[in-house]
Design an enzyme around this catalytic site. Structure first.
Site, PDB file in Angstrom:
ATOM      1  N   PHE A  94     -11.415  -7.484  13.730  1.00  0.00           N
ATOM      2  CA  PHE A  94     -10.492  -7.940  12.972  1.00  0.00           C
ATOM      3  C   PHE A  94      -9.998  -6.977  11.999  1.00  0.00           C
ATOM      4  O   PHE A  94     -10.745  -6.324  11.132  1.00  0.00           O
ATOM      5  CB  PHE A  94     -10.602  -9.168  12.246  1.00  0.00           C
ATOM      6  CG  PHE A  94      -9.790  -9.823  11.215  1.00  0.00           C
ATOM      7  CD1 PHE A  94      -8.478 -10.357  11.419  1.00  0.00           C
ATOM      8  CD2 PHE A  94      -9.969  -9.878   9.847  1.00  0.00           C
ATOM      9  CE1 PHE A  94      -7.602 -10.505  10.721  1.00  0.00           C
ATOM     10  CE2 PHE A  94      -8.867 -10.163   8.824  1.00  0.00           C
ATOM     11  CZ  PHE A  94      -7.860 -10.744   9.340  1.00  0.00           C
ATOM     12  N   GLN A  95      -8.717  -6.656  11.674  1.00  0.00           N
ATOM     13  CA  GLN A  95      -8.372  -5.542  10.853  1.00  0.00           C
ATOM     14  C   GLN A  95      -8.773  -4.281  10.993  1.00  0.00           C
ATOM     15  O   GLN A  95      -9.229  -3.467   9.964  1.00  0.00           O
ATOM     16  CB  GLN A  95      -8.279  -6.103   9.266  1.00  0.00           C
ATOM     17  CG  GLN A  95      -7.428  -7.225   9.007  1.00  0.00           C
ATOM     18  CD  GLN A  95      -7.206  -7.505   7.468  1.00  0.00           C
ATOM     19  OE1 GLN A  95      -8.117  -7.249   6.784  1.00  0.00           O
ATOM     20  NE2 GLN A  95      -6.169  -8.074   7.255  1.00  0.00           N
TER      21      GLN A  95
ATOM     22  N   GLU B 242       0.780  -1.095   0.026  1.00  0.00           N
ATOM     23  CA  GLU B 242       0.023  -0.081   0.280  1.00  0.00           C
ATOM     24  C   GLU B 242       0.969   1.253   0.111  1.00  0.00           C
ATOM     25  O   GLU B 242       0.466   2.503  -0.567  1.00  0.00           O
ATOM     26  CB  GLU B 242      -0.827   0.248   1.193  1.00  0.00           C
ATOM     27  CG  GLU B 242      -2.097  -1.030   1.376  1.00  0.00           C
ATOM     28  CD  GLU B 242      -1.693  -2.483   1.594  1.00  0.00           C
ATOM     29  OE1 GLU B 242      -0.573  -2.481   1.909  1.00  0.00           O
ATOM     30  OE2 GLU B 242      -2.790  -3.179   1.698  1.00  0.00           O
TER      31      GLU B 242
ATOM     32  N   LYS C 289     -17.472  -0.945   5.881  1.00  0.00           N
ATOM     33  CA  LYS C 289     -17.939  -1.934   4.914  1.00  0.00           C
ATOM     34  C   LYS C 289     -19.342  -1.848   4.727  1.00  0.00           C
ATOM     35  O   LYS C 289     -19.954  -1.759   3.672  1.00  0.00           O
ATOM     36  CB  LYS C 289     -17.408  -3.172   5.489  1.00  0.00           C
ATOM     37  CG  LYS C 289     -17.946  -4.124   4.284  1.00  0.00           C
ATOM     38  CD  LYS C 289     -17.233  -5.552   4.521  1.00  0.00           C
ATOM     39  CE  LYS C 289     -17.630  -6.599   3.335  1.00  0.00           C
ATOM     40  NZ  LYS C 289     -16.625  -7.533   3.064  1.00  0.00           N
TER      41      LYS C 289
ATOM     42  N   MET D  91      24.574   7.909   2.297  1.00  0.00           N
ATOM     43  CA  MET D  91      24.294   9.536   2.727  1.00  0.00           C
ATOM     44  C   MET D  91      24.639   9.444   4.234  1.00  0.00           C
ATOM     45  O   MET D  91      25.241  10.128   4.955  1.00  0.00           O
ATOM     46  CB  MET D  91      22.955  10.118   2.607  1.00  0.00           C
ATOM     47  CG  MET D  91      22.876  11.453   3.159  1.00  0.00           C
ATOM     48  SD  MET D  91      24.235  12.472   2.154  1.00  0.00           S
ATOM     49  CE  MET D  91      22.986  13.216   0.988  1.00  0.00           C
TER      50      MET D  91
END
Lengths: 171, 570
Positions: free
Chosen positions: B117-118, B55, B167, B484
């Site tokens: 969940f999630q 993502e 949802k 760097m």
């Protein structure tokens, strides 16, 4: 300029999450909130948030700009720049043994406070006023025995900016 | 009488309709349980969905898409880990003021707050790194919220806006209408500057002996490059820029000073330190640019033009603050300048010539350069890329030495051709950004200048590039170090190279091939040109492993927190 105490009056959308946006802005940028009071205004879609914060002029300017940048903030007023009225409310539960009851009531009377709850061994006193006034009554009640205290932060409103014209004297 | 449609659509359908109405043609995303309804609707539209492999890549790609196209980028991820993976991308877009709308799935409303969940509170998590965000709890609010999200993301000082959709909201139904004109009571960006303040700027320019214009990403975001160029040339003021501002003013113009700040040019740093008028346009005076703020342009009257009032007076004290859109402001300034006849009198022109002479002297005193010997110098690779693409490519970068060499040695004449994570400095930005840029500009050559460390942060996006037939070129300046960080360890930590050795690395050529891309390698200077030519001629994703000098440093360098005159030179 040294750190100064500033009272901000902030009109915001009355929506969930707005308070945490504001609090998050302060914590994320390392500014301190000394007190915060918030409730809906006469328009239920708008809340007024009164905040006391500390900082120099540059910090205050950034605070105001950052607050104005938040989408849910409608208006930010620095009350410390203008005449304003300010009040805090404190509830003090004080031990009230027989020998002190009269003394407590005298103090309550002097401070134009109110006893809002009473039992065999305590009074609960409601006081409103400036920070100094509340500090004074607490100092007086301390030796008698304060059991608990609950205190709001400052709420404040700008004084009407229109000048008051003196009434004409009747001849 | 107009008949109002009573047809009802599910939240997922409303989302699709709203995206169409917003003119969205591409979504970068990754599916998951909470957004299945949206993915079920996607095939019914002609919106292109680019399936990334993580993502974070979706947000960087949408960010780069926005930067090169000038349109708001869009991405779609699922709840919980989908949303948290997106946070780095969101924070990067926020720091660089890039318009992106991020849709996150959320668990059904009855489960919110139950540690379902999630489930994560992504609105809470992303609050400090979004311009604004929403949790849509009622399907009837969805269309308006999406409209607001795009309006907020793309207007004023742009930025990412997150819309979290549970949802059950995606599944419930409501009528749909698109409200083009939108009013948000508390959000009214100031586009028009105060004209009186602008006249002061013209007066200051006329009186200045040693003026400098300092531009930032805001000039690019507001499409103000043409106005800026006109302004600088008319007023005969040299121009420097922040990393984000590269390309806003043509690097081939004699007025160009080069980049300012920690890795800025010798002449730019000295010019700003000794100028008597500094006009900052669309910049936020980042610490990487100012160094020690007390000594930054301390002889100058400072003018600051920015659409965001919070940027003004934040880091440096400003004498003439101007809140307004860069393009509109410069347009007004050009008009005011044109009305002055002459704009610069003989004395002013004489002063300017003296100033230019001084700048040329500084340039000659320290020409940026390197000595190409037997081992490939990373700067040489970037210069060759510039030469062989004739400066026409869109360059994305990772973060670190590769980013600075890209900024120093690829010279940008046009805006929206340099895409880099400036504010947040995200390693792993360049490859997904190259994907977003290539999707937005299919006909352009897109090159990601990368380091061997950075590229491994989001290397999985190779698959996204290959599977979408995106012919991006990845030029790895492979020095086997986190370059760097190693440079800082060399200069400030007595060469204790703690945990910066990255010699244990995959074979990038084989890795490219494993992804179905083309892998190339150059180990000697004479191979650099031919390998680049081959890559440019290959209409596929190409990864080139340039094995470069291991301990090459980026110069000039100003130690963090020092005045910008305190440069470590080659």
């Amino acid at each position: 300029m040294d750190d100064q105490r500033h009272i901000l009056s902030i009109l915001v959308d009355n929506q969930p999450g707005v308070l945490s946006r504001i609090a998050g802005l302060f914590s994320g940028r390392g500014y301190n909130i000394e007190s915060l009071c918030v409730a809906a205004t006469t328009d239920p879609q708008i809340s007024r948030l009164t905040m006391v914060t500390v900082g120099d002029d540059a910090i205050l300017e950034q605070i105001k700009k950052q607050l104005n940048k938040l989408i849910n903030v409608i208006k930010v007023i620095t009350l410390t720049d203008t005449p304003f009225v300010q009040r805090e409310l404190v509830l003090i539960k004080v031990r009230a043994k027989t020998e002190f009851r009269a003394e407590i009531l005298r103090i309550v009377d002097i401070f134009r406070a109110k006893v809002v709850d009473v039992s065999l061994d305590h009074y609960t006193i409601e006081v409103t006023g400036t920070e100094e006034k509340l500090k004074a009554i607490i100092t007086l009640l301390q030796p008698i025995g304060i059991k608990e205290i609950a205190r709001t932060g400052a709420i404040a409103l700008q004084r009407d900016v229109k000048p008051c014209k003196p009434e004409k004297k009747a001849d | 009488m107009e008949k109002k449609s009573t047809a009802k659509y599910t939240g997922a359908q409303i989302l699709m309709k709203a995206l169409k109405d917003e003119g969205v043609d591409t979504i970068f995303g990754y599916p998951g349980g909470a957004v299945l309804d949206v993915y079920n609707e996607l095939p019914n539209t002609d919106i292109r969905h680019i399936l990334v492999r993580q993502e974070q890549g979706a947000v960087h790609a949408a960010d780069a898409y926005a930067r090169v196209s000038g349109r708001t980028g869009t991405c779609l991820v699922t709840s919980g880990p989908g949303a948290t993976n997106a946070v780095t991308g969101i924070a990067s877009a926020y720091m660089d003021s890039i318009p992106v709308v991020i849709f996150t799935g959320q668990v059904p409303t009855p489960l919110i707050g139950n540690d379902a969940f999630q489930e994560v509170d992504i609105v809470g998590i992303s609050r400090p790194c979004t311009k604004h965000n929403y949790l849509v709890k009622n399907v009837n609010d969805l269309a308006r919220t999406i409209r607001e999200a795009y309006y907020i993301a793309g207007s004023g000082r742009p930025g990412p806006v997150l819309v979290d959709i549970p949802k059950d909201v995606l599944r419930s139904a409501a009528p749909y209408s698109y409200q083009k004109d939108i009013q948000i009571r508390s959000y009214n960006p100031t586009y028009e500057p105060n004209i009186k303040q602008l006249q002061k700027v013209i007066d200051l320019i006329q009186a200045a002996k040693q003026p400098v214009i300092f531009t930032g990403g805001g000039v690019i975001l507001s499409d103000a490059s043409a106005e800026l160029t006109r302004f600088a040339r008319a007023c005969r003021v040299p121009v420097t820029s922040s990393l984000m501002g590269l390309g806003a003013f043509p690097a081939s113009d004699p007025l160009w000073l080069g980049m300012l700040g920690m890795h800025g040019t010798y002449r730019a740093n000295l010019a700003v330190s000794s100028c008597d008028l500094l006009i900052g346009i669309g910049v936020r005076f980042d610490d990487r640019v100012t160094g020690k703020t007390d000594e930054f342009a301390d002889k100058a009257t400072i003018v600051h033009i920015d659409i965001d009032p919070t940027s003004i007076q934040k880091n440096v004290a400003v004498d003439v603050p101007i809140v307004g859109d860069c393009r509109i402001t410069l347009k007004h300034l050009n008009k005011l300048a044109a009305a002055q006849k002459p704009l610069l009198d003989d004395k002013a022109l004489k002063d300017r010539n003296k100033w230019f002479k001084q700048i040329i002297q500084w340039k000659e005193d320290n020409m940026m350069g390197y000595d190409q010997k037997k081992i490939i110098k990373p700067q040489y690779v970037v210069e060759k890329l510039f030469e062989l693409t004739r400066g026409e490519a869109i360059i994305t970068t990772e973060v670190g030495q590769n980013q600075m060499w890209a900024a120093q040695y690829y010279h940008f004449d046009k805006p929206r051709h340099f895409v880099t994570s400036g504010g947040l400095g995200v390693m792993g930005f360049g490859l997904p950004a190259a994907i977003g840029a290539q999707v937005a500009c299919p006909d352009k050559t897109v090159i990601n200048i990368a380091g061997d460390g950075s590229i491994q942060m989001n290397i999985q996006e190779m698959m996204t590039a290959v599977s979408n037939n995106l012919p991006v070129k990845i030029a790895i300046l492979n020095n086997g170090y986190l370059g760097m960080v190693r440079q800082w360890q060399e200069l400030f930590y007595d060469r204790r190279y703690s945990s910066t050795n990255m010699e244990a690395a995959p074979d990038f050529v084989k890795l490219a091939e494993a992804y179905g891309a083309v892998g190339l390698r150059a180990t000697r200077p004479e191979e650099v040109g031919p390998v680049i030519r081959e890559a440019l001629a290959t209409p596929k994703t190409v990864m080139i492993d340039f094995v470069v000098e291991r301990e090459e440093n980026v110069y000039p360098m100003v130690p963090a927190g020092s005045p910008i005159t305190n440069m470590i030179l080659v």
